[in-house]
Design a protein around this motif. Sequence first.
Motif, short mmCIF file in Angstrom:
data_model
loop_
_atom_site.label_atom_id
_atom_site.label_comp_id
_atom_site.label_asym_id
_atom_site.label_seq_id
_atom_site.Cartn_x
_atom_site.Cartn_y
_atom_site.Cartn_z
N GLN A 142 0.82 -1.22 0.00
CA GLN A 142 0.00 0.00 0.00
C GLN A 142 0.86 1.27 0.00
OE1 GLN A 142 -3.51 -0.28 2.83
NE2 GLN A 142 -2.42 -2.11 3.45
N ASP A 207 -6.90 8.08 9.45
CA ASP A 207 -6.76 7.12 8.35
C ASP A 207 -5.65 6.11 8.65
OD1 ASP A 207 -8.77 8.42 7.01
OD2 ASP A 207 -7.44 9.54 5.68
N LYS A 211 -5.96 2.02 8.79
CA LYS A 211 -5.10 1.11 8.04
C LYS A 211 -4.45 0.08 8.97
CE LYS A 211 -5.42 2.71 3.79
NZ LYS A 211 -5.97 1.89 2.68
N THR A 215 -4.91 -3.94 8.94
CA THR A 215 -3.72 -4.76 8.73
C THR A 215 -3.54 -5.79 9.83
OG1 THR A 215 -2.70 -2.88 7.61
CG2 THR A 215 -1.23 -4.64 8.27
#
Length: 463
Positions: A142, A207, A211, A215
């Motif tokens: 990413q 954000d 993430k 994950t």
Amino acid sequence: MKSLIALLTAGGGGFLLRSTTTVAFAFQAASCVDRTSSLFRLHSSTNAVVSVGEDAARDVESMNMWATNMGIQRCDGCELTATYEEDGFGGVAEDWSFVSSQTIAAGSPVLFVPSDVILSSGIVRNELYAFLSTAEASLADQGMEKDIPLFALFVKVLAEYERGTDSPFYYWLNSLPRKFNNGAAMTYSCFECLLPYAAKLAESERDLFSKFRETLDYVLVTGFIEKKTRSNMNVLKWAFNAVATRSFIVYEGEWMIIPMADYFNHATEPEVTIDHDEDGNVVFYAAKDIPAGYPIRVKYPGPSDPSALLAKYGFLDEQAPGTFCKMMNLQNEMSDLGLTASNMLFYSNGEIAPEIYDCVLYSILGGFDQILQQQFYDAYTSGDEATKQNFHNQYWEYTAQALREHVDQTLQDLYDLSVRATNKDVVTHPRLPVILKHNEFVTNAFYSVRESLNPPEDTQSLG
């Protein structure tokens, strides 16, 4: 940790490293302690986990005892002190930080933390490689390679949380704040009460947490990070905020959390600097004479702009010299001239960073004549101050008018945002008081700048 032989000095965007062969300090490394002793096991043997509810009490006293047992040492006069202030909605906010109770001479060692207490992202990644490798690959895919060290510390804190009182870090974890005001702790109702620059920074923290939470699904689960922990949003957010606000980057790819040292507050001109010895132990030294009653602080990594500190750490630095000018429309021009937000400052005393004048005029010239813009660019990049000043003198009124219009519009926006914030329920949105304080700080700086943009009529030069 022996690979981390380094001298850490505050500066720029973080802590800068210089190699050093020896560190002399008054503190002596503590002898090995029996961590199964009654002193280490301060409470009962029941394997309880830390309560992370925002109303849960912080147990700093037990952490102090734990720190002593772990070999953490403080000089005489370095006192861990609590302060309390109204939180804006009927409660009291608790903050712990270091304050001097007697004069501490410049160069004196202030705090010693042994290497085996420090949480290092590099060591954690090696320790948990079997669990983390797939998750790290996902982050890399990413484009988030730079965030992998922070993610490793996030997982480590979750793992130690799950161990409860069996964790050697339990008493440190139990002393940490439960309520945070940084971007990851904010809601979208908070973001809409901030100017676009501050809102963007705060949303980026939220954000990043999202993430990291996603994950976690790639962390191998056999006996590690139980499902009930993964699904507990309060625990995940607390762990993320603890790591995000109490760690710092020592060099590219390496993040650390130093228990007890994480109680140092921030200052642009700090009272202490940081040093490592050859075994990875950390020593904080007085950078100057610290009188009795003064705060003992370090400089947090990253820009000192109040909006950036609010988004990352959740507090307002009222001693900050200024704030980013909020000219979000000049991102391309800033890039052309090699400028960042840290260069584009409006100061609280009304001064304007020279780079702002340069960037605004560069933009204006681009709208007039690209040949003129190129000539100004060439003077800027070559250091031809005389030619650059001639441009400023010739087009000063255009520059001043553009700045006045921007300042006036921003002040109106800040007023509208504050009205919006005061119309919200502060109990539902408890981060609003610090947001309002932030907006007030920016407003005052912009008013000072507005006054400075009305110079005497015969003043036409920036030099």
